[in-house]
Design an enzyme around this catalytic site. Structure first.
Site, PDB file in Angstrom:
ATOM      1  CB  THR A   1      -2.958   6.646   1.759  1.00 55.44           C
ATOM      2  OG1 THR A   1      -1.928   5.816   2.303  1.00 55.44           O
ATOM      3  CG2 THR A   1      -2.372   7.976   1.351  1.00 55.44           C
TER       4      THR A   1
ATOM      5  CE  LYS B   1      -1.377  -3.965   6.458  1.00 61.68           C
ATOM      6  NZ  LYS B   1      -2.579  -3.675   7.295  1.00 61.68           N
TER       7      LYS B   1
ATOM      8  N   GLY C   1       0.814  -1.207   0.000  1.00 61.23           N
ATOM      9  CA  GLY C   1       0.000   0.000   0.000  1.00 61.23           C
ATOM     10  C   GLY C   1       0.847   1.256   0.000  1.00 61.23           C
ATOM     11  CG  ASN C   2      -0.504   4.827  -1.914  1.00 58.70           C
ATOM     12  OD1 ASN C   2       0.314   4.939  -2.814  1.00 58.70           O
ATOM     13  ND2 ASN C   2      -1.806   4.709  -2.141  1.00 58.70           N
ATOM     14  CB  THR C   3       0.428   4.386   4.539  1.00 59.12           C
ATOM     15  OG1 THR C   3      -0.232   5.512   3.953  1.00 59.12           O
ATOM     16  CG2 THR C   3       1.010   4.791   5.890  1.00 59.12           C
TER      17      THR C   3
ATOM     18  CB  THR D   1      -5.318  24.853  18.107  1.00 59.10           C
ATOM     19  OG1 THR D   1      -5.441  26.263  18.313  1.00 59.10           O
ATOM     20  CG2 THR D   1      -5.015  24.598  16.629  1.00 59.10           C
TER      21      THR D   1
ATOM     22  N   GLY E   1      -7.523   0.499  -8.923  1.00 58.97           N
ATOM     23  CA  GLY E   1      -6.451   0.100  -8.022  1.00 58.97           C
ATOM     24  C   GLY E   1      -6.571  -1.356  -7.616  1.00 58.97           C
TER      25      GLY E   1
ATOM     26  CG  ASP F   1      -6.129  -0.303  -3.188  1.00 59.22           C
ATOM     27  OD1 ASP F   1      -6.208  -0.162  -4.420  1.00 59.22           O
ATOM     28  OD2 ASP F   1      -6.197   0.654  -2.401  1.00 59.22           O
TER      29      ASP F   1
END
Length: 245
Positions: A125, A20, A15-17, A177, A99, A101
């Site tokens: 992501t 696994k 994956g992008n992040t 904030t 994609g 995924d």
């Protein structure tokens, strides 16, 4: 290779992040392991450790092509693409752009609930919405920014807002904030997801909603709609696809 014992299948998700892989013994998911590296040496070590009969790779990143050679040399490999044999059809405009995924998620939905309309939602992501009807036609869906992307954008596109990390203990009404941003991002995502579910429900009637992704469990308490949550949905879809190929 196969010797009468349980057949081992490794399902790789680049994956992008995070990258696994999952270990299946026959059809049972045994474990999911995070990869620190997707290079040839790392993949070789995984293959040597598990000695799989079959492997399947879903990748949305530019991984080393040689890694595929390692997988193919030690197992029966299938690389997921728009050419893959799938348990559903993809009557969308450009199937080659879907994609890998998303294909895996839809395969999992069809495998788990074959006679239903299904909306599979992945929190990664990006957030992806993937709708497949009871005739097993993947009609498409939507893509929107994921949680980390939303937190980063508030910091990167403003002069003074800080970069905030997720904290699941936050108030509805932020008092500073950080809590304002946390409430806005996380509850904003929950309301977005509920809004999509409501819109699909108004058009298609009764259907299943499947939610997956590493942080999916944290959103369940904030959703009004009933869902089926499974963090390993993509791997179950990859295994189902490997069985078709």
């Amino acid at each position: 290779m196969f010797n009468g014992m349980a057949q081992t299948t490794l399902c790789f998700d680049f994956g992008n992040t995070r990258q696994k892989y999952a270990i299946f013994r026959d059809a049972e998911l045994e474990d999911v392991i995070l990869l620190e590296d997707t290079g040839v040496a790392a993949i070789s070590a995984v293959m040597q450790k598990h000695q799989p009969d079959k492997t399947i790779l879903s990748s949305v990143i530019d991984h080393e092509p040689e890694a595929e050679s390692v997988l193919a040399a030690g197992s029966k490999l299938h690389v997921l693409s728009h050419l893959t044999k799938l348990p559903f059809t993809t009557p969308v405009g450009k199937p080659a752009t879907i994609g890998a995924d998303r294909l895996a998620l839809v395969a999992a939905a069809v495998n788990l609930f074959p006679d239903r309309n299904n909306l599979a939602i992945a929190l990664g992501t990006c957030i992806t919405y993937n709708f497949v009807n009871s005739q097993h036609e993947f009609l498409g869906g939507g893509i929107s920014p994921g949680m980390d992307m939303r937190f980063r954008s508030l910091q990167e596109y403003t002069a003074k807002l800080p970069l905030v990390k997720e904290d699941w203990n936050f108030p509805l009404v932020g008092y500073d904030t950080v809590t304002n941003i946390t409430s806005g991002v996380i509850l904003g995502m929950a309301k977005e997801i509920d809004g999509f579910i409501d819109a699909y429900s108004a058009r298609y009637g009764n259907f299943n909603v499947l939610l997956t992704g590493g942080n999916s469990g944290y959103f369940v308490p904030h959703l009004k709609n009933q869902i089926f949550a499974d963090q390993n949905l993509i791997f179950k879809g990859l295994y189902a696809i490997s069985e078709c190929n």
